[in-house]
Design a protein around this motif. Structure first.
Motif, mmCIF file in Angstrom:
data_model
loop_
_atom_site.group_PDB
_atom_site.id
_atom_site.type_symbol
_atom_site.label_atom_id
_atom_site.label_comp_id
_atom_site.label_asym_id
_atom_site.label_seq_id
_atom_site.Cartn_x
_atom_site.Cartn_y
_atom_site.Cartn_z
ATOM 1 N N PRO A 157 -38.215 5.279 -14.133
ATOM 2 C CA PRO A 157 -38.325 4.726 -15.832
ATOM 3 C C PRO A 157 -37.458 3.419 -15.325
ATOM 4 N N SER B 230 -37.169 0.842 -18.604
ATOM 5 C CA SER B 230 -36.568 -0.237 -20.020
ATOM 6 C C SER B 230 -36.095 -1.731 -20.218
ATOM 7 N N TYR B 231 -37.259 -1.766 -21.132
ATOM 8 C CA TYR B 231 -37.068 -2.988 -21.203
ATOM 9 C C TYR B 231 -37.731 -4.047 -22.731
ATOM 10 N N THR B 232 -37.650 -5.366 -22.452
ATOM 11 C CA THR B 232 -37.899 -6.027 -23.911
ATOM 12 C C THR B 232 -39.397 -6.699 -24.181
ATOM 13 N N THR C 78 -38.994 -2.919 -27.657
ATOM 14 C CA THR C 78 -38.390 -2.510 -26.209
ATOM 15 C C THR C 78 -39.271 -1.298 -26.282
ATOM 16 N N ASN D 43 -40.627 1.429 -23.118
ATOM 17 C CA ASN D 43 -39.863 2.215 -22.500
ATOM 18 C C ASN D 43 -41.313 2.991 -20.947
ATOM 19 N N ASP E 44 -42.533 4.960 -17.292
ATOM 20 C CA ASP E 44 -42.448 5.800 -16.213
ATOM 21 C C ASP E 44 -43.158 4.808 -15.444
#
Length: 422
Positions: free
Chosen positions: A252, A254-256, A262, A264, A266
């Motif tokens: 997983p 999550s980044y900007t 943002t 997300n 997988d």
């Protein structure tokens, strides 16, 4: 060196010479002063990591040669060789050496030196180690992704999509070896013990180029005894090490992104079999990205054409920007839409959709070099449009390497599919 003797034939001879009015007290040279000619065609065979066999040819006027002397890097290593061959041992793997040979005749007259012959011992055969730190790809602080000595950054003009992950591409050749042009704009000839590495990562905040990296995997190709082998290293959470694995997993992320959104994801790390599926043609593994036409442009890390740069640093031989075509950058809106569409399909889909590829039941050939009429793109344009917008397993295209839709590419490809109908 000349040798002189004084002729002395005794009293009778002296009387004889006086009676003849001669004077023979002059020193006479009784040795051969003709230097032997130089050995020719110096060559190295039977090379290993630590030894090689030197051989050379003696000219036809070297009948009287008594021995030879061999020089290594300007220093004599053996001066009493009676054959025209010498096995040299205790060399260092992957190291270049210079050799030359001189001949001596029975009178110790010395020939001129043969031409200097430069050669290299073989590289140590590569293998996949347990940890990435053992592979010699990066410097000691792995998370900085700084290439180790002898490891070269390269870029390609039009890239494959992997859920918006960034990629660092590296190649390492054995010492003294080069990438050789074989007459087309596809893959060059890679020497044995070539290493190709591609590291996948995200910037935690794309709006801040100096933000922390989330490094996920480093995929490595090794050419061993003429055959490409694939391996993958999965990074730990601390970003201090990556470990060899043949099993895929889901990570997983999550980044900007650069728009401040943002995301997300997988992220799916491929298994060894997944890697083989894409890097496969007729059951043989091969690189995908390092085609010469994909590298024929000016990348961000240098201010000159990449092929010319690689040749200038001794990594490339024979390939020039003039004799190689260019894979268009599909992201460049100034390029013709027909070229952009073909470029994207080539780099993202053609490794599977071509003769000998993993997918042959649709009779498609998406390679850029294939004439459009023979690709099957037009007949399957509706299917292509649907599959590139899908995330359904098995149905979506490409099936491997992504879990989300590549929105920018979909917009461009729809324009392309509409353009080919006109």
């Amino acid at each position: 060196m000349k040798k002189f003797v004084l002729k002395s034939l005794g009293l009778l001879s002296i009387v004889f010479f006086i009676s003849c009015g001669g004077d023979d007290d002059t020193p006479v040279d009784t040795t051969d002063t003709q230097n032997p000619s130089q050995p020719t065609n110096l060559r190295a065979t039977n090379k290993t990591q630590t030894s090689l066999q030197l051989s050379w040819d003696a000219s036809t006027d070297n009948v009287g040669v008594k021995k030879y002397a061999v020089f290594q890097d300007g220093n004599i290593i053996n001066d009493n060789i009676t054959a025209t061959t010498l096995t040299i041992e205790s060399l260092t793997p992957e190291t270049s050496y210079s050799f030359s040979v001189v001949a001596f005749d029975e009178a110790d007259n010395q020939s001129e030196s043969s031409d200097i012959f430069d050669t290299c011992t073989l590289a140590i055969t590569l293998e996949f180690k347990t940890n990435l730190s053992e592979m010699g790809v990066f410097t000691q602080n792995l998370s900085e992704l700084t290439p180790a000595d002898g490891v070269q950054l390269y870029e390609i003009n039009s890239t494959l999509f992997t859920d918006y992950a960034k990629k660092q591409r590296l190649v390492r050749l054995p010492n003294c070896e080069v990438l050789k042009y074989k007459g087309d704009d596809l893959l060059p000839v890679f020497p044995d013990n070539t290493l190709i590495a591609k590291t996948f990562y995200y910037n935690l905040n794309e709006q801040n180029p100096n933000s922390e990296k989330i490094i996920i995997e480093t995929r490595i190709l090794l050419k061993i005894n003429g055959v490409w082998e694939v391996g993958n290293y999965i990074w730990n959470e601390a970003q201090t090490e990556a470990t060899y694995s043949e099993n895929g997993n889901v990570t997983p992320i999550s980044y900007t992104n650069s728009d401040g959104q943002t995301l997300n994801i997988d992220y799916k790390v491929p298994s060894k079999q997944d890697c083989f599926t894409c890097h496969n043609n007729n059951n043989s593994t091969f690189p995908i990205g390092m085609k010469l036409r994909s590298m024929n442009f000016t990348p961000s890390y240098t201010n000159q054409n990449q092929l010319a740069y690689l040749e200038s640093i001794g990594m490339m031989e024979g390939a020039t920007s003039e004799n190689i075509s260019v894979l268009p950058d599909w992201t460049d809106a100034s390029n013709d839409i027909l070229d952009r569409g073909r470029a994207y399909i080539d780099i993202n889909c053609a490794h599977c959709h071509q003769p000998g590829g993993a997918v042959t039941n649709f009779n498609l050939d998406f390679r850029l070099e294939t004439p459009f009429e023979e690709t099957g793109i037009y007949a399957n344009r509706g299917e292509i449009e649907a599959r590139i917008q899908s995330t359904a397993p098995v149905y979506m295209m490409p099936q491997l390497g992504r879990t989300i839709v590549h929105d920018e590419a979909v917009d461009m490809l729809i324009d392309y599919l509409e353009a080919i109908e006109n």
